[in-house]
Write a protein that holds these residues in place. Structure first.
Motif, PDB file in Angstrom:
ATOM      1  N   LEU A 255      22.974  56.581  49.534  1.00 33.44           N
ATOM      2  CA  LEU A 255      23.600  55.906  50.790  1.00 33.44           C
ATOM      3  C   LEU A 255      23.450  57.170  51.736  1.00 33.44           C
ATOM      4  O   LEU A 255      23.510  56.524  53.184  1.00 33.44           O
ATOM      5  N   ASP A 256      23.504  58.384  51.663  1.00 39.89           N
ATOM      6  CA  ASP A 256      23.091  59.092  52.853  1.00 39.89           C
ATOM      7  C   ASP A 256      22.078  58.753  53.492  1.00 39.89           C
ATOM      8  O   ASP A 256      21.972  59.108  54.847  1.00 39.89           O
ATOM      9  N   ARG A 257      20.984  58.673  52.973  1.00 38.38           N
ATOM     10  CA  ARG A 257      19.648  58.131  53.742  1.00 38.38           C
ATOM     11  C   ARG A 257      19.945  56.722  54.384  1.00 38.38           C
ATOM     12  O   ARG A 257      19.622  56.759  55.356  1.00 38.38           O
ATOM     13  N   LEU A 258      20.714  55.846  53.739  1.00 37.65           N
ATOM     14  CA  LEU A 258      21.033  54.685  54.315  1.00 37.65           C
ATOM     15  C   LEU A 258      21.769  54.657  55.465  1.00 37.65           C
ATOM     16  O   LEU A 258      21.291  54.194  57.058  1.00 37.65           O
ATOM     17  N   LEU A 259      22.745  55.685  55.457  1.00 37.55           N
ATOM     18  CA  LEU A 259      23.802  55.946  56.622  1.00 37.55           C
ATOM     19  C   LEU A 259      22.833  56.709  57.930  1.00 37.55           C
ATOM     20  O   LEU A 259      23.294  56.225  59.024  1.00 37.55           O
ATOM     21  N   GLU A 260      22.019  57.413  57.655  1.00 35.84           N
ATOM     22  CA  GLU A 260      21.077  58.226  58.507  1.00 35.84           C
ATOM     23  C   GLU A 260      20.163  56.923  59.283  1.00 35.84           C
ATOM     24  O   GLU A 260      20.269  56.878  60.576  1.00 35.84           O
ATOM     25  N   GLN A 261      19.701  55.840  58.701  1.00 37.08           N
ATOM     26  CA  GLN A 261      19.090  54.884  59.243  1.00 37.08           C
ATOM     27  C   GLN A 261      19.996  54.104  59.877  1.00 37.08           C
ATOM     28  O   GLN A 261      19.588  53.719  61.211  1.00 37.08           O
ATOM     29  N   ILE A 262      21.018  53.832  59.743  1.00 38.18           N
ATOM     30  CA  ILE A 262      21.868  52.850  60.539  1.00 38.18           C
ATOM     31  C   ILE A 262      22.397  54.011  61.596  1.00 38.18           C
ATOM     32  O   ILE A 262      22.704  53.236  62.743  1.00 38.18           O
ATOM     33  N   ALA A 263      22.724  55.176  61.403  1.00 39.53           N
ATOM     34  CA  ALA A 263      23.073  55.950  62.804  1.00 39.53           C
ATOM     35  C   ALA A 263      21.850  56.001  63.638  1.00 39.53           C
ATOM     36  O   ALA A 263      22.051  56.065  65.094  1.00 39.53           O
ATOM     37  N   GLY A 264      20.733  55.763  63.219  1.00 37.26           N
ATOM     38  CA  GLY A 264      19.786  55.924  64.098  1.00 37.26           C
ATOM     39  C   GLY A 264      19.271  54.508  64.817  1.00 37.26           C
ATOM     40  O   GLY A 264      18.948  54.413  65.850  1.00 37.26           O
ATOM     41  N   ALA A 265      19.958  53.720  64.155  1.00 36.23           N
ATOM     42  CA  ALA A 265      20.063  52.305  65.071  1.00 36.23           C
ATOM     43  C   ALA A 265      21.165  52.102  65.878  1.00 36.23           C
ATOM     44  O   ALA A 265      21.386  51.025  66.420  1.00 36.23           O
ATOM     45  N   GLY A 266      22.130  53.271  66.013  1.00 33.11           N
ATOM     46  CA  GLY A 266      23.124  53.012  66.989  1.00 33.11           C
ATOM     47  C   GLY A 266      24.541  53.044  66.582  1.00 33.11           C
ATOM     48  O   GLY A 266      25.426  52.839  67.268  1.00 33.11           O
ATOM     49  N   VAL A 267      24.690  53.054  65.132  1.00 31.60           N
ATOM     50  CA  VAL A 267      26.073  52.803  64.224  1.00 31.60           C
ATOM     51  C   VAL A 267      26.497  54.108  63.772  1.00 31.60           C
ATOM     52  O   VAL A 267      25.577  54.321  62.611  1.00 31.60           O
ATOM     53  N   ARG A 268      27.200  54.635  63.936  1.00 31.04           N
ATOM     54  CA  ARG A 268      27.632  55.738  63.182  1.00 31.04           C
ATOM     55  C   ARG A 268      28.762  55.572  62.114  1.00 31.04           C
ATOM     56  O   ARG A 268      29.871  54.328  62.414  1.00 31.04           O
ATOM     57  N   VAL A 269      28.464  55.630  60.871  1.00 30.30           N
ATOM     58  CA  VAL A 269      29.180  55.234  59.596  1.00 30.30           C
ATOM     59  C   VAL A 269      30.163  56.531  59.291  1.00 30.30           C
ATOM     60  O   VAL A 269      29.354  57.348  58.986  1.00 30.30           O
ATOM     61  N   GLU A 270      31.224  56.027  58.752  1.00 29.91           N
ATOM     62  CA  GLU A 270      31.922  56.937  58.190  1.00 29.91           C
ATOM     63  C   GLU A 270      32.506  56.511  56.848  1.00 29.91           C
ATOM     64  O   GLU A 270      32.826  55.538  56.552  1.00 29.91           O
ATOM     65  N   LEU A 271      31.939  57.401  55.907  1.00 30.75           N
ATOM     66  CA  LEU A 271      31.738  57.318  54.465  1.00 30.75           C
ATOM     67  C   LEU A 271      32.976  58.056  53.910  1.00 30.75           C
ATOM     68  O   LEU A 271      33.389  59.219  53.796  1.00 30.75           O
ATOM     69  N   THR A 272      33.887  57.140  53.001  1.00 29.12           N
ATOM     70  CA  THR A 272      35.039  57.652  52.346  1.00 29.12           C
ATOM     71  C   THR A 272      35.072  57.405  50.897  1.00 29.12           C
ATOM     72  O   THR A 272      34.732  55.890  50.393  1.00 29.12           O
ATOM     73  N   THR A 273      35.144  58.225  49.903  1.00 37.86           N
ATOM     74  CA  THR A 273      35.053  58.060  48.601  1.00 37.86           C
ATOM     75  C   THR A 273      36.520  58.549  48.093  1.00 37.86           C
ATOM     76  O   THR A 273      36.710  59.506  48.206  1.00 37.86           O
ATOM     77  N   THR A 274      37.124  57.565  47.190  1.00 37.52           N
ATOM     78  CA  THR A 274      38.293  57.659  46.513  1.00 37.52           C
ATOM     79  C   THR A 274      38.192  57.887  44.981  1.00 37.52           C
ATOM     80  O   THR A 274      37.490  56.889  44.613  1.00 37.52           O
ATOM     81  N   GLY A 275      38.635  58.592  44.308  1.00 35.11           N
ATOM     82  CA  GLY A 275      38.596  58.492  42.619  1.00 35.11           C
ATOM     83  C   GLY A 275      37.368  59.181  42.363  1.00 35.11           C
ATOM     84  O   GLY A 275      36.345  59.396  43.082  1.00 35.11           O
ATOM     85  N   PRO A 276      37.280  59.674  41.087  1.00 32.36           N
ATOM     86  CA  PRO A 276      36.124  60.210  40.667  1.00 32.36           C
ATOM     87  C   PRO A 276      35.108  59.430  40.593  1.00 32.36           C
ATOM     88  O   PRO A 276      35.129  58.417  39.682  1.00 32.36           O
ATOM     89  N   PRO A 277      33.838  59.831  41.131  1.00 32.81           N
ATOM     90  CA  PRO A 277      32.682  59.011  41.089  1.00 32.81           C
ATOM     91  C   PRO A 277      32.387  58.662  39.456  1.00 32.81           C
ATOM     92  O   PRO A 277      32.428  59.784  38.464  1.00 32.81           O
ATOM     93  N   ARG A 278      31.884  57.516  38.984  1.00 32.51           N
ATOM     94  CA  ARG A 278      31.234  57.153  37.960  1.00 32.51           C
ATOM     95  C   ARG A 278      29.796  56.906  37.878  1.00 32.51           C
ATOM     96  O   ARG A 278      29.164  56.629  38.616  1.00 32.51           O
ATOM     97  N   ALA A 279      29.261  57.050  36.762  1.00 29.57           N
ATOM     98  CA  ALA A 279      27.887  56.921  36.333  1.00 29.57           C
ATOM     99  C   ALA A 279      27.790  55.362  36.327  1.00 29.57           C
ATOM    100  O   ALA A 279      28.126  54.905  35.149  1.00 29.57           O
ATOM    101  N   LEU A 280      27.174  54.759  37.076  1.00 33.48           N
ATOM    102  CA  LEU A 280      27.048  53.169  36.768  1.00 33.48           C
ATOM    103  C   LEU A 280      25.801  52.807  36.289  1.00 33.48           C
ATOM    104  O   LEU A 280      24.867  53.307  36.109  1.00 33.48           O
ATOM    105  N   LEU A 281      26.031  51.457  35.827  1.00 35.59           N
ATOM    106  CA  LEU A 281      24.783  50.919  35.002  1.00 35.59           C
ATOM    107  C   LEU A 281      23.791  50.635  36.302  1.00 35.59           C
ATOM    108  O   LEU A 281      24.166  50.664  37.368  1.00 35.59           O
ATOM    109  N   PRO A 282      22.523  50.773  36.032  1.00 35.17           N
ATOM    110  CA  PRO A 282      21.422  50.457  37.061  1.00 35.17           C
ATOM    111  C   PRO A 282      21.674  49.264  37.969  1.00 35.17           C
ATOM    112  O   PRO A 282      21.694  49.086  39.010  1.00 35.17           O
ATOM    113  N   GLY A 283      21.953  48.177  37.209  1.00 35.86           N
ATOM    114  CA  GLY A 283      22.205  47.073  37.792  1.00 35.86           C
ATOM    115  C   GLY A 283      23.349  46.867  38.666  1.00 35.86           C
ATOM    116  O   GLY A 283      23.342  46.226  39.891  1.00 35.86           O
TER     117      GLY A 283
END
Length: 381
Positions: A255-283
């Protein structure tokens, strides 16, 4: 080796067997039948005995009728010719049990047994216990043939089911790849278009910013091409013994790389994460990433705003995604013809039993929410 024999070869073998059987029947009938009637009985006996063998694969029911009629006629004409009719009926009865549907197979068995029993009544010349022998022979041959036919029908049904499942799998995979290509192309081209337009505006007055826009275009283009190469590599049918150089499947870790691309397109994105991150299935991880990517791409294309918010909420058994902006809010998911991006996001969420909602906000702006269930077998990272 038997499976390698073609149907045409089996037909040729039946023809040869019929010719050989006709020769034997001719010799036996010519020796048994005397007088003027031999000129009628011998040809008819040869035909009734040999023709069913030649027709048993192409016309099994017709062949059985001819063989059964020949058996009854043999019982009435000469005792020593009984064996000709018995073997001919048994030979054809096997083919009927294998090739015909169960009702037809049972009907022919009943007719054969009835003929075998009926010819044992007084007035039919018989040799000892021939009716019992006929019943045992016909029952045994029919049982073996019916078992072979059931096995073939069952195997054919399994193969048809496998073909249907394979076809459905191919269709599902094509739809998945189509969604992937749409996400990659839509996101990449949106960023490139915005950066190109911005660079064209500032190239004379602010060449440094124009150069940065060109760099962002190059970076986004290379990343989009890498993802497209990965997807198209899946479709290649040539040998992959050396292994294609495919880019890794993206996920929320990117996501960090994606947000950098979006910021380069002129949209600043604020990312907020709540709860302990989980190891998700690939799909699920890929679907979550694509939902965020497509939602932010829509912000760049339609919202006409310079900021957006992404919120990831990790719950005990689900992941909630929210992408919101304070832009125009003119794009709606419940309209008469929602775009492919919204449809793709909804399909990704529903694919894993999740929920999806997208609508304009009363105070202005647009919000996309999606919920993806997390199986209980996963564990915190």
């Amino acid at each position: 080796m038997i499976r390698r024999i073609r149907p045409g070869h089996w037909l040729a073998l039946d023809r040869l067997a019929a010719i050989g059987y006709a020769f034997v029947a001719f010799l036996l009938l010519a020796d048994e039948v005397g007088g003027p009637e031999r000129f009628a009985v011998v040809p008819l006996g040869v035909i009734a005995s040999a023709l069913p063998i030649a027709l048993r694969r192409q016309r099994p029911v017709v062949a059985f009728g001819i063989a059964l009629a020949g058996l009854v006629a043999a019982e009435l004409v000469e005792r020593r010719t009984i064996i000709l009719g018995m073997l001919s009926v048994a030979y054809v009865l096997y083919a009927v049990a294998v090739l015909c549907r169960p009702p037809t197979a049972f009907l022919t068995l009943g007719m054969a047994l009835a003929a075998a029993v009926a010819t044992g009544i007084p007035g039919f010349p018989r040799i000892g216990g021939a009716p019992v022998i006929s019943v045992l022979l016909f029952t045994t041959v029919w049982t073996v043939g019916y078992a072979v036919g059931m096995h073939r029908r069952h195997l054919g049904e399994l193969l048809r089911n496998q073909a249907r499942l394979a076809k459905q799998s191919v269709t599902d995979e094509r739809m998945r790849i189509a969604r992937e290509l749409h996400d990659v192309i839509a996101h990449g081209m949106s960023v490139v278009t915005v950066q190109a337009g911005f660079g064209a505006l500032v190239i004379d007055d602010r060449p440094q910013e124009a150069r940065a826009a060109l760099t962002a275009i190059e970076t986004t283009g290379r990343q989009s091409l890498a993802e497209m190469r990965r997807l198209l590599g899946v479709l290649r049918e040539e040998d992959r013994s050396e292994g294609p150089d495919l880019a890794p499947v993206p996920g929320l870790a990117d996501l960090d790389r994606l947000l950098e691309q979006i910021a380069g397109a002129g949209v600043r994105v604020e990312l907020t994460t709540t709860g302990p991150p989980r190891a998700l299935l690939p799909g699920i991880d890929l679907s979550a990433y694509r939902i965020v990517q497509e939602a932010l791409t829509n912000v760049v294309k339609h919202a006409a705003t310079g900021s957006a918010r992404v919120t990831l909420r990790y719950g005990p058994d689900e992941l909630s995604i929210e992408v919101a902006d304070d832009g125009l809010g003119c794009q709606r998911a419940d309209g008469p013809s929602p775009g492919h991006g919204l449809v793709g996001m909804r399909e990704r969420a529903h694919l894993y039993g999740g929920a999806f909602h997208a609508a304009g906000l009363p105070e202005g702006g647009f919000r996309v929410t999606a919920t993806l269930p997390i199986p209980s077998t996963e564990h915190p990272a």
